[in-house]
Design an enzyme around this catalytic site. Structure first.
Site, PDB file in Angstrom:
ATOM      1  CD  GLU A 240     -15.834 -22.024 -38.051  1.00 56.58           C
ATOM      2  OE1 GLU A 240     -15.619 -23.060 -38.725  1.00 56.58           O
ATOM      3  OE2 GLU A 240     -15.874 -20.895 -38.573  1.00 56.58           O
ATOM      4  CB  CYS A 274     -13.798 -30.277 -35.624  1.00 51.89           C
ATOM      5  SG  CYS A 274     -12.827 -28.761 -35.775  1.00 51.89           S
TER       6      CYS A 274
END
Length: 496
Positions: A240, A274
């Site tokens: 990720e 993010c």
């Protein structure tokens, strides 16, 4: 003729223990060996056992709520208590309760159809099974949620878990190491701080362990190094990562509403997310109007940036990086517009006010690198094709946000671009849906987790075929002349 083979003793039987490199620190080696041995003794925990593990993790979060909030606040220097409760504890607790509820269906074997050569007397199914020992590398920006969310999938799937915390989460790591033994045996779940006894980071060594699966959240650059460390063991990875996630405001969408929802995520955790909006497209000529709405919203929501509800930048290195990125843009001709005019922040406490940037171009660092902070570059556009081209000329982002009620325009961006996930007419919220998979694509990551997809990520979907009372393949065996050819001709005819 002499046959040497009959005088050779059979090779010794080696236990099914993966080889751990000798340079790995002893605590990591011992923990991995203990978890691997425990898994070998109990390879497929029951539904009741898995639910007990998930309930134990839920109790850990509930019982230690204030201590967890305080630890994260100490790691940040100033972390909004409300944001920790909402984005980390609430999300994690909801995810655990949802997994407990749905686990029986996830564990159920799934019947599959048969091809024509086996139908109808045989049967086939897919059976999810645990992988073994799972490693989880946790980032600093949401350290509770990013430890717990992948752990939900790993424990639900029946695995053992080793967790490596970030160097910026030292207080939280110590707390978890202190309280974890009350809820889990070390051979079920263990947590490691980033720094070993010698003060060096154990991150690269942790990812060299022969895990059955490794889950990593971080930057694309570090993700490449993680994959390289996993390659010798052929350890499967879920990455990720991040990247530059765009937001697009369509001409007909209310600018004040778009500003409200974009500023919400841009100031949440001081932009250290993010999946944050990394740059914004607004229709040409609407830049100043957007900024005016943004300034009004910031003034309403954060009348005092120093009051404790606005989060600090995590450490001095990150603060200096953001300041350098901002100064680089200004030096190359960008116009910096404060979104909290009159509030100067606090450099000593790393409180950085939000700022918009106009007149940006690709030569600036702010347009080349993921920002991960409260800086918002604004670009203008005239038509959708130039926006699509701009996005597609760059690595696939982790998220994309479109503000438009037009179905045709929504479909255009959904089909003509590619990103990890999408929220329409808002920001970030797709990440918090337990029934939507979360994950990147290309430069922004690989693999998915959350909910059922998390369970699948940490499971081996084992295909099983069971022969029926009559073996239909017998009709296709040699000699091929005669019945076998006739049966094959019928099958080919039916599949023409």
């Amino acid at each position: 003729m002499h046959n040497d083979a009959q005088h050779l003793s059979p090779p010794p039987q080696r236990p099914n223990v993966p080889t751990v490199p000798a340079h790995i620190p002893q605590p990591l080696r011992d923990c991995f060996a203990a978890q691997h041995a425990a898994f070998q003794k109990q390879r497929c925990p029951s539904l009741a056992e898995r639910r007990a593990d998930l309930r134990a993790l839920h109790r850990l979060l509930v019982d230690n709520r204030e201590a967890l909030v305080d630890a994260v606040n100490r790691d940040y220097g100033c972390r909004s208590r409300f944001e920790t409760l909402m984005t980390e504890l609430l999300q994690a607790q909801e995810g655990l309760l949802d997994a407990i509820k749905r686990l029986p269906r996830w564990m159920r074997r799934e019947k599959r159809s048969l091809d024509i050569s086996q139908y109808p007397l045989a049967s086939a199914w897919v059976q999810p099974q645990p992988l073994g020992v799972v490693g989880i590398v946790v980032p600093w920006n949401f350290p509770i949620a990013m430890a717990v969310q992948p752990m939900i999938g790993a424990l639900a799937a029946g695995n053992r878990v080793m967790v490596k915390m970030s160097e910026n989460s030292a207080h939280l790591a110590r707390l978890l190491q202190e309280v974890l033994p009350r809820y889990f045996a070390a051979d079920k779940v263990s947590v490691f701080a980033d720094r070993g006894e010698d003060g060096a980071s154990i991150g690269p060594l942790f990812t060299q362990l022969p895990f059955n699966h490794l889950f990593f959240t971080g930057s694309p650059q570090t993700g490449r190094a993680v994959m390289a460390n996993c390659a010798p063991n052929l350890t499967p990875v879920t990455l990720e990562l991040g990247g530059k996630s765009p937001a697009i405001v369509a001409p007909g969408y209310p600018l004040d509403k778009a500003a409200e929802r974009i500023l919400w995520v841009k100031m949440l955790n001081a932009g250290q997310i993010c999946t944050n909006v990394d740059y914004l497209f607004v229709p040409q000529g609407r830049e100043q109007a957007f900024i005016q709405h943004a300034q009004r919203i910031v003034a309403q929501r954060y009348p005092n940036l120093l009051g404790g509800e606005y989060t600090a930048i995590i450490d001095q290195r990150q603060y200096d990086r953001l300041q350098a990125m901002l100064q680089d843009a200004i030096a190359q001709g960008a116009q910096a517009v404060p979104l909290a005019p009159g509030q100067s922040g606090d450099a000593a406490r790393r409180i950085m006010p939000p700022v918009a940037l106009l007149n940006v171009h690709d030569g600036m660092q702010v347009m080349q690198r993921e920002i991960f902070g409260p800086i918002l570059p604004i670009l203008s556009y005239q038509n959708r094709d130039e926006v699509t081209q701009y996005i597609n000329d760059r690595p696939h982002p982790l998220a994309l946000y479109l503000f438009s009620h037009e179905r045709a325009l929504q479909q255009h961006y959904l089909t003509q671009t590619l990103s990890g996930g999408v929220t329409l007419n808002d920001t970030l919220l797709h990440v918090g849906q337990h029934h939507l998979p979360f994950g990147g694509v290309g430069n922004s990551g690989m693999g998915h987790y959350h909910g059922h997809e998390g369970f699948l990520t940490f499971s081996k979907l084992r295909p099983v075929f069971q022969q029926g009372p009559i073996r239909t393949v017998n009709f296709l065996q040699p000699p091929y002349a005669g019945l076998a050819s006739k049966v094959l001709d019928v099958m080919l005819w039916r599949n023409r």
